[in-house]
Structures are given as C-alpha cells and as structure tokens.
Design an enzyme around this catalytic site. Structure first.
Site, PDB file in Angstrom:
ATOM      1  N   CYS A   1     -72.085  99.359 -12.007  1.00 39.61           N
ATOM      2  CA  CYS A   1     -71.538  98.021 -12.263  1.00 39.61           C
ATOM      3  C   CYS A   1     -71.929  97.163 -11.065  1.00 39.61           C
ATOM      4  CB  CYS A   1     -70.022  98.101 -12.413  1.00 39.61           C
ATOM      5  SG  CYS A   1     -69.270  96.472 -12.575  1.00 39.61           S
TER       6      CYS A   1
ATOM      7  N   CYS B   1     -71.761  89.397 -14.633  1.00 41.49           N
ATOM      8  CA  CYS B   1     -72.326  90.752 -14.696  1.00 41.49           C
ATOM      9  C   CYS B   1     -73.519  90.791 -13.745  1.00 41.49           C
ATOM     10  CB  CYS B   1     -72.771  91.042 -16.129  1.00 41.49           C
ATOM     11  SG  CYS B   1     -73.620  92.613 -16.251  1.00 41.49           S
ATOM     12  N   GLY B   2     -73.394  91.554 -12.684  1.00 39.09           N
ATOM     13  CA  GLY B   2     -74.433  91.561 -11.649  1.00 39.09           C
ATOM     14  C   GLY B   2     -75.710  92.247 -12.092  1.00 39.09           C
TER      15      GLY B   2
HETATM   16  N1  LIG Z   1     -67.178  94.869 -17.855  1.00 39.02           N
HETATM   17  C1  LIG Z   1     -67.246  93.817 -16.889  1.00 39.02           C
HETATM   18  C2  LIG Z   1     -68.459  92.984 -17.029  1.00 39.02           C
HETATM   19  C3  LIG Z   1     -69.744  93.696 -16.787  1.00 39.02           C
HETATM   20  C4  LIG Z   1     -69.987  93.975 -15.319  1.00 39.02           C
HETATM   21  C5  LIG Z   1     -71.344  94.552 -15.142  1.00 39.02           C
HETATM   22  N2  LIG Z   1     -71.573  95.855 -15.592  1.00 39.02           N
HETATM   23  C6  LIG Z   1     -71.965  94.298 -13.795  1.00 39.02           C
HETATM   24  O1  LIG Z   1     -73.057  94.836 -13.560  1.00 39.02           O
HETATM   25  O2  LIG Z   1     -71.462  93.514 -12.994  1.00 39.02           O
HETATM   26  C7  LIG Z   1     -66.024  92.899 -17.032  1.00 39.02           C
HETATM   27  O3  LIG Z   1     -65.415  92.829 -18.095  1.00 39.02           O
HETATM   28  O4  LIG Z   1     -65.688  92.238 -16.030  1.00 39.02           O
END
Ligand SMILES: N[C@@H](CCC[C@H](N)C(=O)O)C(=O)O
Length: 336
Positions: free
Chosen positions: A232, A80-81
């Site tokens: 994300c 999670c970045g």
């Molecule tokens: N929901 C994603 C994980 C979270 C990613 C996140 N919000 C980010 O900032 O990278 C998954 O299940 O891959």
C-alpha cells in the site's frame, strides 16, 4: 472497442480505465458495479485486482489529468500511492511529458518520471499529501482527545503502540517484531476496524512495520476496502513518516528510506517544513496487460474472459527479475 490496462505498483494491482476514451463516461454507480465485478477473481479477469483507477481530464490549471480510486468493494479512496505512480506513467506516455501534476480527490499532486529501477521496470515519484493527524480528518473517536502518536491502545493489540496519520486517506501504524508481522494480529485488527466499530467509523488502512535497520523498513498492510494487499503506497508513506517522527535515531527526514513489502520495494523521503509534512513515494509503475473490450460491457459491468481480448506485456517478467535481485527480508508470500 476501448482499452483497459492491468497495472501494478509493488504488485498492488489495479485496472486502469481512461474515461476520456469512452463515447459516454461511466456514471458513479457504474464505476462501483464495475469495480466490484472486475476486481473479484471469481467474476472478473486476470485474477482480479485491489481496485480500479479512473483517469479523466482535469479542469484545474497546470494539471495534466485526474485520478479517482475505487476500492475492490466499491468504496472510493481519497488517495492511492501505488496507483498514482501507474496513472502518472499512463499520463506521461499519453502526453509525452515527465513532470506534471495530477488531480486527486483532495489535492493536485506533483509527480515525475525517475530512472528505471531495472530494464523494463519504469519508475515514478509521487507526492503524498496533505498529511493530517486530527481525529476529524479520518475520522476516529474514543482514542483520547487529539492526535494518536506512538500511543499504547490495549483494545487494539496489547503491548503495541499506534500512530494514526491521514495522507489524506486514513492509516493506523504500529512498529512490531518479525513475529508481529507474521502472526494473526494484523489480520484480526484490520478486520475489526473495517467492520462497524467504535473507533474508525469509516474504516482505516492498518500497517505493521518491522524496522530492519537505519532508514530501512518492511511494511505489511491490511487495506480498507480490500483486505491484505501486497503493498500500500500511502501506507508505506505514512509509515515512513511515523518512523521519522518516533524513531529519530533510526530514520532521517529528507533522506531516502527503503521500504520492502510483500510485493517488492519502494523508496520514500519524508519532509517537514514549518507548516506541513509531505512524502515522496518512489517505485515501479508496471503495465502487465492491455485489455480490449466493448464499451457496452463496461457500462454493464460485464468484463469477463468471454467479452475481452487480452494481450500480456513482457513487463511482469522484468519486474519479477528485479524483485529477485532484492535482499530477502521477509517470508510473507506475494498474494496472487
Ligand atoms: N484502500 C485504500 C486506498 C488504496 C491505497 C493504495 N493501495 C495505495 O497504494 O496507497 C483506502 O481506502 O484508503
């Protein structure tokens, strides 16, 4: 009493739990139950969140700590970045150091403190890697023989090309017009590919990107385990790499790319050497609330208004002022 924090990167909100502060660490089933209870606006606090970030010690050499990511639905993400930036800030302040590595599910990643984006808007740069294109890495199937790069997939949305990149969590990316950002295609496709489906058996994060100019994007993401998110981090990183790979005249490797999102803006820099790609993701790491709660309520997944004592910081006001100073590039509203 122990303390949770509510944090965000580009309004991608999380609760941060440091297992090392507990008398007894939460087990994996307890973490799943806590994520489902606490992040749900109907059962948790502070309008919920997109997931929980679980900090722990690392046993790896030269690594300051460990981050795990539990999505709102209880599934675990490999990366999670936006979350990693806030965990980096937490560890940086806990151990008084500005450049270090953090253990994630598949890799130890380099992070560093950056200049503040504005007054009271601290920023961190985090490494996004490893990058994979092979179908087994996602996994995906029924989409041809190998990698999926800038390829039409009429079964997804007719007229759009798609690129699949794992960083290492799975992302599907398409470059679209402004109408493509705003219409129902992203929600419909994200929903379809995150239910049992013949293409991505473990689900996939889906990002639609509008090219705004040279090294400039707007990215909207439908997240696996969450739904629409304000931003994300891994999605914006994977999209930046897809941008550089498929639009060589508009995007540069090794240069900053500005990525706007419904929750604000980050910068990315994509790199390529003979044997690998990686991305730097640079953006805010904001702490909005400190939450005091009895450890027993965490184990029981019972973190409610009645069981907590919440203190709000002044950082959200500072962050919103920073966002206000950015160019208005989209009409997509921030999800509360
Ligand atoms: N929901 C994603 C994980 C979270 C990613 C996140 N919000 C980010 O900032 O990278 C998954 O299940 O891959």
């Amino acid at each position: 009493m122990v303390q949770l924090r509510k944090v965000h990167g580009s309004e991608n909100h999380f609760f941060l739990l440091d297992q090392t502060t507990l008398a007894q660490k939460l087990t994996d089933p307890e973490l799943v139950a806590l994520a489902q209870q606490l992040t749900n606006p109907a059962t948790g606090i502070l309008d919920g969140a997109d997931g929980i970030l679980v900090v722990d010690d690392s046993e790896h050499d030269n690594v300051l700590g460990q981050m795990r990511v539990i999505n709102a639905d209880g599934s675990e993400a490999s990366m999670c970045g936006n979350g990693l930036r806030t965990v980096s800030r937490y560890l940086s302040e806990k151990y008084h150091t500005n450049q270090f590595k953090v253990q994630t599910l598949t890799a130890d990643l380099q992070v560093s403190r950056q200049s503040d984006l504005a007054a009271q808007v601290p920023a961190f740069s985090v490494e996004i890697s490893p990058v994979r294109f092979n179908p087994e890495a996602f996994p995906f199937q029924n989409l041809g023989d190998g990698a999926l790069i800038d390829t039409p997939v009429p079964a997804f949305v007719s007229g759009l090309n798609f690129t699949a990149i794992a960083v290492p969590n799975p992302h599907l990316i398409s470059f679209v017009t402004e109408d493509g950002i705003n219409n129902d295609d992203l929600g419909n496709l994200g929903t379809k590919l995150n239910q049992p489906n013949e293409y991505f058996p473990d689900g996939v994060n889906v990002s639609f990107a509008q090219i705004l100019g040279k090294n400039q994007l707007f990215v909207r993401t439908f997240e696996r385990g969450v739904g629409f998110t304000n931003a994300c981090g891994t999605g914006m990183s994977a999209t930046s790499l897809a941008f550089a790979m498929t639009h060589a005249n508009l995007a540069d490797f090794d240069q900053l790319i500005t990525v706007y999102n419904p929750g604000g803006m980050v910068k990315t820099r994509v790199h390529q050497t003979e044997d690998r790609y990686w991305i730097d993701l640079i953006g805010n790491a904001t702490e909005t609330h400190f939450i005091d709660v009895d450890e027993a309520e965490l184990h029981a997944a019972n973190v409610t208004d009645a069981t907590t004592d919440v203190t709000e910081t002044t950082e959200e006001a500072a962050y919103l002022k920073f966002v206000d100073s950015l160019p208005k590039v989209s009409s997509i509203a921030v999800k509360k």
